[in-house]
Write a protein that holds these residues in place. Structure first.
Motif, PDB file in Angstrom:
ATOM      1  N   ILE A   1       0.820  -1.315   0.090  1.00 39.30           N
ATOM      2  CA  ILE A   1       0.142   0.065   0.094  1.00 39.30           C
ATOM      3  C   ILE A   1       0.789   1.203   0.020  1.00 39.30           C
ATOM      4  O   ILE A   1       0.656   2.377  -0.797  1.00 39.30           O
ATOM      5  CB  ILE A   1      -0.945   0.123   1.088  1.00 39.30           C
ATOM      6  N   LEU A   2       2.061   1.113   0.842  1.00 36.38           N
ATOM      7  CA  LEU A   2       2.865   2.414   0.938  1.00 36.38           C
ATOM      8  C   LEU A   2       3.502   2.638  -0.589  1.00 36.38           C
ATOM      9  O   LEU A   2       3.405   3.781  -0.961  1.00 36.38           O
ATOM     10  CB  LEU A   2       3.978   2.035   2.046  1.00 36.38           C
ATOM     11  N   ILE A   3       4.149   1.444  -1.104  1.00 40.21           N
ATOM     12  CA  ILE A   3       4.716   1.789  -2.336  1.00 40.21           C
ATOM     13  C   ILE A   3       3.484   2.424  -3.358  1.00 40.21           C
ATOM     14  O   ILE A   3       4.074   3.011  -4.253  1.00 40.21           O
ATOM     15  CB  ILE A   3       5.331   0.528  -2.648  1.00 40.21           C
ATOM     16  N   LEU A   4       2.598   1.761  -3.420  1.00 44.69           N
ATOM     17  CA  LEU A   4       1.518   1.980  -4.413  1.00 44.69           C
ATOM     18  C   LEU A   4       1.173   3.303  -4.212  1.00 44.69           C
ATOM     19  O   LEU A   4       1.306   4.250  -5.357  1.00 44.69           O
ATOM     20  CB  LEU A   4       0.224   1.064  -4.283  1.00 44.69           C
ATOM     21  N   THR A   5       1.007   3.807  -3.198  1.00 44.03           N
ATOM     22  CA  THR A   5       0.700   5.201  -2.948  1.00 44.03           C
ATOM     23  C   THR A   5       1.802   6.293  -3.326  1.00 44.03           C
ATOM     24  O   THR A   5       1.331   7.368  -4.028  1.00 44.03           O
ATOM     25  CB  THR A   5       0.357   5.417  -1.505  1.00 44.03           C
ATOM     26  N   LEU A   6       2.873   5.989  -3.028  1.00 47.33           N
ATOM     27  CA  LEU A   6       4.087   6.753  -3.400  1.00 47.33           C
ATOM     28  C   LEU A   6       4.185   6.673  -5.181  1.00 47.33           C
ATOM     29  O   LEU A   6       4.446   7.817  -5.682  1.00 47.33           O
ATOM     30  CB  LEU A   6       5.308   6.255  -2.810  1.00 47.33           C
ATOM     31  N   ALA A   7       4.035   5.619  -5.299  1.00 45.88           N
ATOM     32  CA  ALA A   7       4.166   5.503  -7.037  1.00 45.88           C
ATOM     33  C   ALA A   7       2.976   6.362  -7.745  1.00 45.88           C
ATOM     34  O   ALA A   7       3.281   6.943  -8.713  1.00 45.88           O
ATOM     35  CB  ALA A   7       4.027   3.893  -7.527  1.00 45.88           C
ATOM     36  N   TRP A   8       1.640   6.129  -7.230  1.00 43.33           N
ATOM     37  CA  TRP A   8       0.506   7.082  -7.786  1.00 43.33           C
ATOM     38  C   TRP A   8       0.847   8.430  -7.675  1.00 43.33           C
ATOM     39  O   TRP A   8       0.568   9.262  -8.629  1.00 43.33           O
ATOM     40  CB  TRP A   8      -0.666   6.798  -7.036  1.00 43.33           C
ATOM     41  N   SER A   9       1.654   8.809  -6.665  1.00 41.60           N
ATOM     42  CA  SER A   9       1.924  10.254  -6.334  1.00 41.60           C
ATOM     43  C   SER A   9       2.798  10.613  -7.386  1.00 41.60           C
ATOM     44  O   SER A   9       2.909  11.915  -7.824  1.00 41.60           O
ATOM     45  CB  SER A   9       2.403  10.550  -4.636  1.00 41.60           C
ATOM     46  N   LEU A  10       3.991   9.922  -7.588  1.00 45.34           N
ATOM     47  CA  LEU A  10       5.013  10.090  -8.697  1.00 45.34           C
ATOM     48  C   LEU A  10       4.388  10.432  -9.924  1.00 45.34           C
ATOM     49  O   LEU A  10       4.612  11.447 -10.755  1.00 45.34           O
ATOM     50  CB  LEU A  10       5.911   9.223  -8.452  1.00 45.34           C
ATOM     51  N   LYS A  11       3.274   9.505 -10.392  1.00 43.49           N
ATOM     52  CA  LYS A  11       2.748   9.626 -11.540  1.00 43.49           C
ATOM     53  C   LYS A  11       2.039  11.074 -11.563  1.00 43.49           C
ATOM     54  O   LYS A  11       1.706  11.746 -12.749  1.00 43.49           O
ATOM     55  CB  LYS A  11       1.597   8.545 -11.918  1.00 43.49           C
ATOM     56  N   ALA A  12       1.208  11.480 -10.434  1.00 43.21           N
ATOM     57  CA  ALA A  12       0.614  12.677 -10.538  1.00 43.21           C
ATOM     58  C   ALA A  12       1.593  13.896 -10.676  1.00 43.21           C
ATOM     59  O   ALA A  12       1.115  14.852 -11.357  1.00 43.21           O
ATOM     60  CB  ALA A  12      -0.247  12.817  -9.179  1.00 43.21           C
ATOM     61  N   MET A  13       2.614  13.634 -10.189  1.00 41.73           N
ATOM     62  CA  MET A  13       3.756  14.769 -10.421  1.00 41.73           C
ATOM     63  C   MET A  13       4.024  14.726 -11.989  1.00 41.73           C
ATOM     64  O   MET A  13       4.293  15.995 -12.413  1.00 41.73           O
ATOM     65  CB  MET A  13       5.088  14.636  -9.632  1.00 41.73           C
ATOM     66  N   THR A  14       4.189  13.712 -12.370  1.00 41.02           N
ATOM     67  CA  THR A  14       4.633  13.724 -14.001  1.00 41.02           C
ATOM     68  C   THR A  14       3.423  14.096 -14.914  1.00 41.02           C
ATOM     69  O   THR A  14       3.874  14.897 -15.909  1.00 41.02           O
ATOM     70  CB  THR A  14       5.194  12.309 -14.441  1.00 41.02           C
ATOM     71  N   ASP A  15       2.398  13.730 -14.567  1.00 47.09           N
ATOM     72  CA  ASP A  15       1.103  14.520 -15.140  1.00 47.09           C
ATOM     73  C   ASP A  15       0.973  15.936 -15.098  1.00 47.09           C
ATOM     74  O   ASP A  15       0.818  16.610 -16.162  1.00 47.09           O
ATOM     75  CB  ASP A  15      -0.198  13.838 -14.571  1.00 47.09           C
ATOM     76  N   SER A  16       1.242  16.413 -13.899  1.00 45.14           N
ATOM     77  CA  SER A  16       1.266  17.860 -13.710  1.00 45.14           C
ATOM     78  C   SER A  16       2.318  18.652 -14.606  1.00 45.14           C
ATOM     79  O   SER A  16       2.250  19.786 -14.918  1.00 45.14           O
ATOM     80  CB  SER A  16       1.316  18.279 -12.178  1.00 45.14           C
TER      81      SER A  16
END
Length: 520
Positions: A353-368
Motif C-alpha cells: 500500500i505504501l509503495i503504491l501510494t508513493l508510485a501513484w503520487s509520482l505519476k501525479a507529479m509527471t502528469d502535472s
C-alpha cells in the motif's frame, strides 16, 4: 465574519485567474523525476525514500523551486489527491481484503494442506515453476488479482522446492500483465477498447493479439527458462542461494515471519481451493455487474464497460463473507478467529500500500508536468518518418513512457489515440500492428518499472523484497524486449504475424540457448 465574507471573493478571483502552467511543462524535464526515482531505487536498494525524492523533485520542477508551492503540490495535488481518488481507494480496499483472506487460509490450515498435496504431486523444481506459470495463465481476469492469488497459492509449493522468492516474483509478474493483455475477457481488454475511439475496440483488440510480440515471447521465455534450466544476471545468484536453503539472498527478508502463521491443523485442500474459486467467480460477477450485465448488457459488452476497481472490491468482499461462513460451518475457523485475521491481513499489505501510494503520487507529479503532452508531441513528429519502422519505434516509445511513469494504462491512453488518428482509413493493417506495439511497449515498460503497481503487487504476492524483484527481473524483461523489437522491425516489412511471430519465437529460443551455453 470578515473571513466568511472574503471567502466568495477569493473563490471568484481564483476562477478568473489563468490556469498555472509550469515553465518545464511538456518538456523532457517532465520525465526526469521518475527516472531519478528509478535509478535511486536500483542504486540504494531503498524504494520508499527513492520514490519520495522523485515526488519532491516533481514538486520542485512544477513550482519553479518555490518552497511553499512545492510542499502544497506534493501533498495536496499528490499524496492526498491520489488517496482521494475512488479508483485508487478501491484497489487498496481490494488489496486489504485479499490480504485478510490469505491470512484466513493460512490460519484455517488450507495453505499447509495444499502444500502437502502439492509435495505429493509436484516432484521437482521445474514442476513447481511450470505449475506457477500455468496458474498465472489461467487467472487472466485482472493483473492485481493474478499477482496476489498466484502468490498466495504457489508460495508454499515453490518454497518447498527451494525456488527463490525473486524467481517466484518474476513468474508471477510475467503471467500478470503479459497474459491479461492478450486475454479478450479481462480488465485490460476493457481498458484498451475504451481508448480506441470511432472503431470497434474489441474486434481490433482480438486482431492485435498475434502482433503482441512482447506478451507472447514472455510466455515462451518463462517456459524456456524453466525447461532448459537456465538463469543469468542477479537471478542466478538468488537461485544458487535458494538451492542451499536461502530463499531471500539479501539480509532484508520481508514477511519472513509469515511462514510461522501457517497452521498445520485440520484444514484440507478444499479450505484453500474453495475460497480461491469463490474469489474468481465473485470478481467476474462483480466486474460484469459494474458493466451493466444485469441491466441487459451482453457479457462481452459488460466486461468492456466494467469498472475494475469497484468490481474487484464487490467480488472480493462477497468472497470474504462466504469464506467466513464456509470456515465456520466446517469448524476449521471460528467467527472470532476470522475477525482476528483482519488486522493481520491489513498489516501484511502495508508495504504494498505504501509503495503504491508513493508510485501513484509520482505519476501525479509527471502528469502535472505534462509528460503525456511531451511524448504525444514526439510521437506525432516521428509518425512522418519511415512507416515500416513505425511499429518498432512505437514499441520503444511505449516501453520508455511506461517505465518512466509506471503505468501501462496511461501509456495506452496517450499512444493509441495518436496511432488511430495517423492510420485510420488509410492502412488498417498497420494501425492494428501499431496499436499492438503500443500495448506491448506499455506492458514491457510496466514489467520493468520499479514504480509500476503490477511490479509492486508481484513483490507482495511472492513476499519478496521489492528491489530484489526489480533487479533480478530486469535482465529477463530486457532480453524479451530486444527480441520483440527485432520482431517488430520484421513485421513492419512483412506486415503479417504468420511470418513475424515464428521468427520471434525461434529468435527467443536461440537467445536462451546462447545464454545457457555461455553460462556453462
Amino acid at each position: 465574519m470578515l473571513m466568511v465574507m472574503c471567502c466568495p471573493v477569493i473563490a471568484f478571483a481564483a476562477e478568473e485567474a489563468e490556469e498555472y502552467v509550469p515553465a518545464m511543462y511538456a518538456s523532457f524535464w517532465a520525465l526526469v523525476p521518475p527516472i531519478v526515482a528509478i535509478v535511486l531505487a536500483l542504486i540504494t536498494k531503498e524504494v520508499y525514500s527513492s520514490l519520495f525524492i522523485g515526488i519532491l523533485m516533481g514538486g520542485l520542477f512544477y513550482s519553479g523551486f518555490s518552497f511553499e508551492t512545492t510542499i502544497t503540490h506534493v501533498f495536496q495535488d499528490g499524496i492526498i489527491s491520489v488517496l482521494s481518488d475512488s479508483y485508487n481507494v478501491g484497489i487498496l480496499v481490494f488489496l486489504v481484503i485479499l490480504g485478510i483472506m490469505v491470512c484466513m487460509m493460512n490460519k484455517a490450515g488450507g495453505s499447509a494442506a495444499f502444500g502437502r498435496w502439492a509435495s505429493e504431486h509436484i516432484k521437482s523444481r521445474a514442476g513447481a515453476q511450470l505449475a506457477t506459470v500455468a496458474l498465472g495463465v489461467l487467472i487472466f481476469i485482472d493483473d492485481y488479482f493474478n499477482c496476489l492469488t498466484v502468490g498466495s497459492v504457489m508460495r508454499p509449493v515453490t518454497d518447498k522446492h527451494n525456488v527463490s522468492r525473486a524467481k517466484l516474483a518474476y513468474l508471477i509478474d510475467a503471467t500478470a500483465a503479459p497474459v491479461c493483455i492478450i486475454a479478450p475477457i479481462s480488465s485490460w481488454a476493457a481498458a484498451v477498447t475504451g481508448f480506441v475511439e470511432g472503431e470497434d475496440g474489441l474486434s481490433i483488440f482480438i486482431r492485435a493479439i498475434p502482433y503482441n510480440f512482447y506478451a507472447l515471447l514472455t510466455i515462451v521465455m518463462m517456459i524456456g527458462l524453466v525447461v532448459m534450466n537456465v538463469d543469468y544476471g542477479p537471478m542466478k545468484q538468488h537461485e544458487t542461494n535458494a538451492l542451499k536453503g536461502d530463499l531471500y539472498t539479501t539480509p532484508d527478508r520481508p514477511y519472513a515471519n509469515a511462514e510461522n502463521d501457517v497452521v498445520e491443523g485440520k484444514g484440507k485442500v478444499i479450505d484453500l481451493v474453495f475460497p480461491i474459486v469463490v474469489l474468481i467467480v465473485g470478481c467476474v460477477i462483480g466486474m460484469i455487474y459494474t458493466g451493466g450485465f444485469f441491466s441487459g448488457a451482453g457479457f462481452v459488452e459488460a466486461f468492456s464497460n466494467s469498472d475494475a476497481s469497484v468490481g474487484l472490491v464487490l467480488g472480493s468482499f462477497a468472497a470474504f463473507v462466504i469464506t467466513i461462513i464456509f470456515y465456520a460451518l466446517r469448524k476449521v475457523l471460528k467467527f472470532k478467529e476470522s475477525m482476528e485475521c483482519i488486522p493481520d491481513g491489513f498489516k501484511a499489505m502495508v508495504p504494498a500500500i505504501l509503495i503504491l501510494t508513493l508510485a501513484w503520487s509520482l505519476k501525479a507529479m509527471t502528469d502535472s508536468l505534462g509528460a503525456k503532452e511531451f511524448v504525444a508531441g514526439v510521437m506525432e513528429s516521428s509518425a512522418s518518418g519511415l512507416v515500416n519502422l513505425l511499429p518498432a519505434i512505437i514499441f520503444l516509445v511505449g516501453c520508455f513512457l511506461a517505465f518512466a511513469t509506471g503505468t501501462s494504462w496511461g501509456t495506452f491512453g496517450i499512444l493509441i489515440p495518436i496511432v488511430v488518428a495517423v492510420f485510420a482509413g488509410t492502412n488498417e493493417n498497420m494501425m492494428i500492428m501499431s496499436i499492438s506495439a503500443c500495448m506491448a511497449g506499455a506492458v514491457c515498460g510496466d514489467h520493468c518499472s520499479p514504480i509500476s503497481d503490477t511490479t509492486i503487487m508481484a513483490s507482495a504476492g511472492a513476499q519478496c523484497n521489492h528491489v530484489n524483484h526489480v533487479s533480478t527481473q530486469l535482465p529477463y524483461a530486457i532480453t524479451v524486449a530486444a527480441v520483440s523489437f527485432v520482431t517488430y522491425v520484421i513485421s513492419g516489412f512483412v506486415q503479417t504475424p504468420v511470418i513475424a511471430l515464428p521468427i520471434g519465437i525461434i529468435l527467443m529460443v536461440a537467445v536462451l540457448f546462447v545464454i545457457k551455453k555461455k553460462n556453462a
